[in-house]
Design a protein around this motif. Structure first.
Motif, PDB file in Angstrom:
ATOM      1  N   HIS A 172      29.607  15.504   5.777  1.00  0.00           N
ATOM      2  CA  HIS A 172      28.470  14.638   5.427  1.00  0.00           C
ATOM      3  C   HIS A 172      27.986  14.872   4.001  1.00  0.00           C
ATOM      4  O   HIS A 172      27.527  13.934   3.346  1.00  0.00           O
ATOM      5  N   ASN A 206      25.084   8.451  10.223  1.00  0.00           N
ATOM      6  CA  ASN A 206      23.728   8.805   9.775  1.00  0.00           C
ATOM      7  C   ASN A 206      22.796   7.623   9.984  1.00  0.00           C
ATOM      8  O   ASN A 206      23.234   6.477  10.044  1.00  0.00           O
ATOM      9  N   ASN A 245      22.825  11.971  12.611  1.00  0.00           N
ATOM     10  CA  ASN A 245      22.411  12.802  11.474  1.00  0.00           C
ATOM     11  C   ASN A 245      21.375  12.039  10.643  1.00  0.00           C
ATOM     12  O   ASN A 245      21.342  10.805  10.654  1.00  0.00           O
ATOM     13  N   GLY A 292      19.790  10.679   7.391  1.00  0.00           N
ATOM     14  CA  GLY A 292      20.004  10.355   5.982  1.00  0.00           C
ATOM     15  C   GLY A 292      18.662  10.174   5.301  1.00  0.00           C
ATOM     16  O   GLY A 292      17.714   9.676   5.905  1.00  0.00           O
ATOM     17  N   VAL A 352      22.315  13.979   3.632  1.00  0.00           N
ATOM     18  CA  VAL A 352      22.399  13.877   5.084  1.00  0.00           C
ATOM     19  C   VAL A 352      22.125  15.249   5.679  1.00  0.00           C
ATOM     20  O   VAL A 352      22.740  16.241   5.289  1.00  0.00           O
TER      21      VAL A 352
END
Length: 337
Positions: free
Chosen positions: A83, A145, A169, A171, A195
């Motif tokens: 990421h 994300n 996740n 962002g 992220v």
């Protein structure tokens, strides 16, 4: 992302997920409504017909450059930093040298991600049934994300489909400091996109199978633990394609649950198409890599005797998925009458 960690074999007993796994505090979020059937969706290559982390940068850098630069970044930083590597690519799109694209441009690319028409219709079918009878709900658990996923869902009118949560996740955009460029990035060429791992909300996880940012079993157990009355849905329907979807399929799904596992191959050129897509009718035209979930499940069964208690229904096209989803909803409707 497609970069997975090598991990040591581990024997899991059903519903006895690794006891050292860190659980979320039950007060972390408001309770969720009880349902008879809970649909849990992966995002990349399931709701969208591409990998969002690759699609968005390739809209600005092109397919070959995105692939090459991602591989270089992964070689430098390691596969567990996927990421960070994606964020670095997104930020490079925002530099003057690469065209000085803005946040709006980045989110605009995410809004245009391709999806199969019948996959969207399947999501709509479940949503309509949930409004009708309140007997089912939907959630997303994704290794993407929330900036890319949120932009896509909002643009396509699907953000209200997931009352049981969108877990992915995090962002975020750094507030730029100092003299502004017209493109909204800072002087040093950093757009400030970053992220943060989904698993940070639990203080990490200890699953040996999953990359550090996300264990989908941990997330699904958390969602189930937050359902009011503590009543587990009669049926969890898990829809996914990736090797990280094998973890909840083998460790959380039980008798009476269903795994809708994407099988077969991907389209070969996902990053040059956008918006609603018809199914590819000739499977010989599917020239991309295979979907790894079923292969991963089979390998783990052989490696350590892991078992799978849920029913597996494979699908590749949107039409196949919609037919499976409708069958489940029809049975659900009969049971609630």
């Amino acid at each position: 992302g497609p970069w997975t960690m090598a991990a040591s074999p581990r024997t899991h007993k059903k519903n006895d997920v690794d006891p050292s796994r860190k659980e979320a505090p039950s007060t972390s979020k408001p309770p969720l409504p009880p349902v008879d059937t809970l649909f849990v969706w992966d995002f990349d290559w399931t709701i969208v017909n591409c990998n969002s982390d690759e699609y968005v940068p390739s809209a600005f850098l092109g397919d070959d450059a995105t692939d090459r630069r991602l591989r270089d970044l992964i070689r430098t930083h390691g596969s567990t930093r996927w990421h960070d590597c994606v964020a670095a690519l997104v930020n490079s799109c925002m530099t003057i040298e690469q065209g000085g694209y803005s946040r709006e441009d980045i989110c605009g690319a995410a809004e245009r991600m391709p999806y199969l028409i019948d996959v969207r219709e399947s999501l709509g079918d479940v949503f309509a049934a949930s409004v009708d009878s309140h007997s089912c709900g939907q959630a997303i658990i994704s290794d993407g994300n929330d900036v890319f996923i949120g932009a896509f869902l909002e643009r396509n009118g699907m953000e209200r489909y997931f009352p049981h949560g969108i877990e992915t996740n995090y962002g975020s955009w750094k507030e730029e400091i100092g003299p502004q460029q017209e493109n909204g990035g800072n002087n040093d060429g950093e757009g400030g996109f970053r992220v943060v791992h989904q698993s940070t909300k639990y203080g990490g996880h200890t699953c040996q199978r999953c990359p550090p940012n996300l264990c989908k079993s941990q997330v699904l157990i958390d969602i189930l633990g937050r359902i009011e009355t503590g009543r587990r849905p009669n049926c969890i329907v898990y829809v996914g394609d990736g090797s990280n979807d094998a973890c909840p399929a083998m460790n959380v799904l039980d008798d009476g649950d269903v795994l809708l596992a994407r099988d077969g191959k991907r389209i070969g050129n996902p990053n040059i198409v956008s918006g609603p897509q018809a199914d590819v009718l000739d499977v010989d035209e599917l020239t991309g890599a295979g979907f790894p979930i079923l292969e991963t499940i089979e390998r783990r069964r052989e490696e350590d005797g892991s078992t799978l208690r849920c029913r597996i229904c494979p699908w590749n096209s949107g039409k196949e998925l919609r037919s499976l989803v409708r069958n489940i909803l029809d049975k659900d409707a009969q049971n609630t009458q």
